[in-house]
Scaffold this motif. Structure first.
Motif, PDB file in Angstrom:
ATOM      1  N   HIS A 212       0.968 -37.609  51.161  1.00 28.45           N
ATOM      2  CA  HIS A 212       1.858 -37.427  50.218  1.00 28.45           C
ATOM      3  C   HIS A 212       2.012 -35.599  50.473  1.00 28.45           C
ATOM      4  O   HIS A 212       1.304 -35.119  50.901  1.00 28.45           O
ATOM      5  CB  HIS A 212       1.563 -37.557  48.932  1.00 28.45           C
ATOM      6  CG  HIS A 212       1.383 -38.903  48.635  1.00 28.45           C
ATOM      7  ND1 HIS A 212       0.327 -39.666  49.077  1.00 28.45           N
ATOM      8  CD2 HIS A 212       2.422 -39.908  48.045  1.00 28.45           C
ATOM      9  CE1 HIS A 212       0.520 -40.972  48.684  1.00 28.45           C
ATOM     10  NE2 HIS A 212       1.554 -41.159  48.108  1.00 28.45           N
ATOM     11  N   GLN A 214       3.670 -32.382  47.957  1.00 27.22           N
ATOM     12  CA  GLN A 214       4.037 -32.365  46.357  1.00 27.22           C
ATOM     13  C   GLN A 214       5.377 -31.964  46.199  1.00 27.22           C
ATOM     14  O   GLN A 214       6.154 -31.456  46.879  1.00 27.22           O
ATOM     15  CB  GLN A 214       3.314 -31.017  45.994  1.00 27.22           C
ATOM     16  CG  GLN A 214       1.684 -31.126  45.835  1.00 27.22           C
ATOM     17  CD  GLN A 214       1.053 -30.183  44.963  1.00 27.22           C
ATOM     18  OE1 GLN A 214       0.744 -30.350  44.017  1.00 27.22           O
ATOM     19  NE2 GLN A 214       1.089 -28.828  45.713  1.00 27.22           N
ATOM     20  N   GLY A 215       5.978 -32.256  45.123  1.00 28.36           N
ATOM     21  CA  GLY A 215       7.479 -31.955  44.662  1.00 28.36           C
ATOM     22  C   GLY A 215       7.326 -30.531  44.137  1.00 28.36           C
ATOM     23  O   GLY A 215       6.118 -30.125  43.704  1.00 28.36           O
ATOM     24  N   ARG A 291       4.449 -27.312  40.832  1.00 24.38           N
ATOM     25  CA  ARG A 291       4.323 -28.397  41.610  1.00 24.38           C
ATOM     26  C   ARG A 291       3.253 -29.472  41.423  1.00 24.38           C
ATOM     27  O   ARG A 291       2.551 -29.308  40.604  1.00 24.38           O
ATOM     28  CB  ARG A 291       3.790 -27.706  43.193  1.00 24.38           C
ATOM     29  CG  ARG A 291       4.708 -26.557  43.683  1.00 24.38           C
ATOM     30  CD  ARG A 291       4.169 -26.208  44.968  1.00 24.38           C
ATOM     31  NE  ARG A 291       5.072 -24.753  45.372  1.00 24.38           N
ATOM     32  CZ  ARG A 291       5.204 -24.664  46.644  1.00 24.38           C
ATOM     33  NH1 ARG A 291       4.866 -25.562  47.688  1.00 24.38           N
ATOM     34  NH2 ARG A 291       5.685 -23.442  46.811  1.00 24.38           N
ATOM     35  N   SER A 292       3.552 -30.807  41.738  1.00 20.34           N
ATOM     36  CA  SER A 292       2.837 -31.893  41.599  1.00 20.34           C
ATOM     37  C   SER A 292       3.441 -32.896  42.557  1.00 20.34           C
ATOM     38  O   SER A 292       4.582 -33.218  42.979  1.00 20.34           O
ATOM     39  CB  SER A 292       2.897 -32.283  40.438  1.00 20.34           C
ATOM     40  OG  SER A 292       2.071 -33.390  39.902  1.00 20.34           O
ATOM     41  N   PRO A 293       2.270 -33.764  42.909  1.00 22.98           N
ATOM     42  CA  PRO A 293       2.636 -35.072  43.690  1.00 22.98           C
ATOM     43  C   PRO A 293       3.130 -36.182  42.696  1.00 22.98           C
ATOM     44  O   PRO A 293       3.630 -37.018  43.283  1.00 22.98           O
ATOM     45  CB  PRO A 293       1.340 -35.564  44.446  1.00 22.98           C
ATOM     46  CG  PRO A 293       0.274 -34.940  43.637  1.00 22.98           C
ATOM     47  CD  PRO A 293       0.896 -33.656  42.944  1.00 22.98           C
ATOM     48  N   ASP A 294       2.969 -35.775  41.625  1.00 21.20           N
ATOM     49  CA  ASP A 294       3.392 -36.792  40.490  1.00 21.20           C
ATOM     50  C   ASP A 294       4.808 -36.482  40.072  1.00 21.20           C
ATOM     51  O   ASP A 294       4.846 -35.558  39.152  1.00 21.20           O
ATOM     52  CB  ASP A 294       2.466 -36.829  39.525  1.00 21.20           C
ATOM     53  CG  ASP A 294       2.915 -38.095  38.316  1.00 21.20           C
ATOM     54  OD1 ASP A 294       3.758 -37.994  37.944  1.00 21.20           O
ATOM     55  OD2 ASP A 294       1.807 -38.649  38.025  1.00 21.20           O
ATOM     56  N   ASP A 329      11.710 -33.550  45.223  1.00 17.79           N
ATOM     57  CA  ASP A 329      10.883 -34.569  44.650  1.00 17.79           C
ATOM     58  C   ASP A 329       9.653 -34.585  45.418  1.00 17.79           C
ATOM     59  O   ASP A 329       9.436 -34.368  46.701  1.00 17.79           O
ATOM     60  CB  ASP A 329      11.418 -35.865  44.613  1.00 17.79           C
ATOM     61  CG  ASP A 329      12.476 -35.955  43.569  1.00 17.79           C
ATOM     62  OD1 ASP A 329      12.602 -34.994  42.617  1.00 17.79           O
ATOM     63  OD2 ASP A 329      13.212 -36.805  43.607  1.00 17.79           O
ATOM     64  N   PRO A 330       8.446 -35.239  44.801  1.00 18.64           N
ATOM     65  CA  PRO A 330       7.259 -35.381  45.564  1.00 18.64           C
ATOM     66  C   PRO A 330       7.697 -36.506  46.640  1.00 18.64           C
ATOM     67  O   PRO A 330       8.337 -37.191  46.762  1.00 18.64           O
ATOM     68  CB  PRO A 330       6.400 -36.315  44.639  1.00 18.64           C
ATOM     69  CG  PRO A 330       6.968 -35.618  43.480  1.00 18.64           C
ATOM     70  CD  PRO A 330       8.399 -35.448  43.587  1.00 18.64           C
ATOM     71  N   VAL A 356      -2.850 -34.317  50.397  1.00 16.66           N
ATOM     72  CA  VAL A 356      -1.875 -33.929  49.734  1.00 16.66           C
ATOM     73  C   VAL A 356      -1.279 -32.637  50.170  1.00 16.66           C
ATOM     74  O   VAL A 356      -1.980 -31.676  49.969  1.00 16.66           O
ATOM     75  CB  VAL A 356      -1.674 -34.334  48.293  1.00 16.66           C
ATOM     76  CG1 VAL A 356      -0.240 -33.854  47.683  1.00 16.66           C
ATOM     77  CG2 VAL A 356      -1.948 -35.754  47.808  1.00 16.66           C
ATOM     78  N   CYS A 364       9.117 -32.670  54.987  1.00 18.96           N
ATOM     79  CA  CYS A 364       9.534 -33.440  53.649  1.00 18.96           C
ATOM     80  C   CYS A 364      10.867 -33.717  53.511  1.00 18.96           C
ATOM     81  O   CYS A 364      11.267 -34.616  53.045  1.00 18.96           O
ATOM     82  CB  CYS A 364       9.155 -32.328  52.450  1.00 18.96           C
ATOM     83  SG  CYS A 364       7.477 -32.056  52.467  1.00 18.96           S
TER      84      CYS A 364
END
Length: 415
Positions: A212, A214-215, A291-294, A329-330, A356, A364
């Motif tokens: 994945h 991150q978003g 930032r987050s992958p969620d 987005d992630p 990630v 991306c």
């Protein structure tokens, strides 16, 4: 899987290519300053072109300056397998960020030729223009145009700190092609990159299998107060933009901590005006990076900041503007390609870890238009965007071997 674990790239040739490219646009402390659309960028592109053409590849260039170096397959009608990253660097960049992925792609083609192998599908090695975004924001600009995120007029109008336009500088260095941007048939794309973080080294793993990305939200905040003398203005009569910035920075940290695990937030760029030691700042401009992958956490962090920051500003009598200046987005990379990369690492006996990506990459954006995956190798102390960025030749070669086997499986060896 590919035939044998003894199929490897030439590690010395890969390392020599990295060192030769690093001679172009040298930094002041051992790294590189080869910013996009500079004369050094043009020189690096010419060297890459020459190496690829020596390896029997043919070049296509689109109107964003993206370079596509094609190694023909046994069936030229099939959609190619792409290997891509970038040659541009930060102003104080390292020798490997981005560059490793481009030159490892070249090394894959060189090694295929050396071994007398042939693939059914063509292989295309890509240099994406302006991944870093350090001179012309936003980052991943040309791959973003390719994927339909930005239009060409927007990209061409981006200006650097001196007011020079992206489009004008692309024309000036002679690297605007005639090919339409986007729409190339892609069977898959691989991007090989240094981790730019400490996890692989800390865990003692050779290969990062990137599942994945991150978003991200970049929010630019402008606070407006009143310039005043630091010595003669009573504390209760100050409208201090610097104080407001400090409190919002603390809020950014608190918001990110409240969304643990799997979320980060910081302010990395900040300016106060007039920036004089005896003047209370009447204006502050700073950039927040969440930032987050969620996706839920990423959205929540932005929502909370946009609710809390105006309250902080109002308490201090400050005006406030919050402008989104960057977002994606992630990303979930293609599960089948992730399995291919993991299988190649296992076949070759390299230790590996699902990871990630904490940074944005061209992959991306390309993930939106074609199946895409990333491979990562460790970097010393996780240091990147720094001239002291370092990897070992062994790390570079291990990831390139995994790239070679993965590409051969997807491009299909002709028996």
């Amino acid at each position: 899987m590919t035939a044998a674990g003894n199929m490897k790239i030439n590690p010395d040739r890969l390392w020599d290519s990295l060192m030769d490219m690093a001679k172009i646009g040298p930094g002041v402390a051992g790294g590189n300053n080869r910013q996009t659309l500079t004369d050094a960028d043009a020189e690096g592109r010419r060297l890459f072109q020459a190496w690829c053409e020596d390896a029997g590849m043919t070049m296509g260039v689109d109107r964003m300056g993206n370079m596509f170096m094609r190694h023909e397959g046994a069936d030229p009608t099939l959609d190619p397998v792409y290997i891509g990253s970038h040659l541009d660097t930060q102003p104080t960049g390292g020798k490997y960020d981005g560059v490793l992925g481009v030159l490892a792609g070249l090394e894959v083609v060189r090694s295929i030729r050396d071994m007398g192998l042939r693939t059914r599908r063509p292989i295309v090695v890509v240099n994406w223009t302006n991944e870093e975004g350090t001179r012309f924001a936003p980052a991943m600009l040309a791959s973003g145009v390719y994927a339909g995120i930005h239009d060409e007029d927007y990209a061409n109008s981006r200006e650097d700190a001196e007011g020079k336009r992206f489009g004008d500088e692309l024309d000036r260095i002679g690297w605007r092609g005639t090919e339409n941007v986007g729409g190339r048939p892609m069977h898959a794309m691989f991007e090989y990159h240094i981790e730019q973080g400490p996890i692989l080294e800390a865990e003692g793993r050779q290969i990062g299998v990137v599942t994945h990305g991150q978003g991200l939200w970049w929010l630019q905040v402008t606070l407006t107060g009143k310039d005043a003398h630091t010595g003669s203005t009573p504390m209760n009569m100050r409208v201090n933009a610097g104080l407001g910035m400090a409190r919002i920075i603390e809020a950014v940290h608190r918001i990110a901590m409240d969304h643990q695990p799997g979320a980060v937030g910081a302010v990395g760029q900040a300016n106060v005006y007039p920036n004089s030691r005896n003047v209370i700042p009447g204006k502050a401009v700073f950039a927040i990076d969440f930032r987050s992958p969620d996706l839920g956490k990423l959205t929540s962090m932005r929502t909370r900041l946009e609710a809390e920051a105006p309250v902080i500003a109002a308490e201090l009598g400050l005006g406030i503007e919050i402008e989104p200046v960057g977002h994606f987005d992630p990303v979930t990379f293609d599960p089948a390609l992730v399995d291919v990369v993991r299988g190649a690492a296992e076949e070759l006996g390299y230790s590996h870890l699902n990871i990630v990506s904490g940074a944005g990459h061209d992959a991306c954006w390309i993930n939106r238009v074609a199946p895409t995956v990333m491979i990562m190798c460790p970097c010393v102390d996780g240091l990147s965007h720094n001239e002291a960025e370092e990897i070992s030749p062994e790390w570079a070669a291990a990831g390139a071997d995994v790239l070679l086997h993965s590409v051969l499986e997807v491009a299909e060896i002709v028996r």
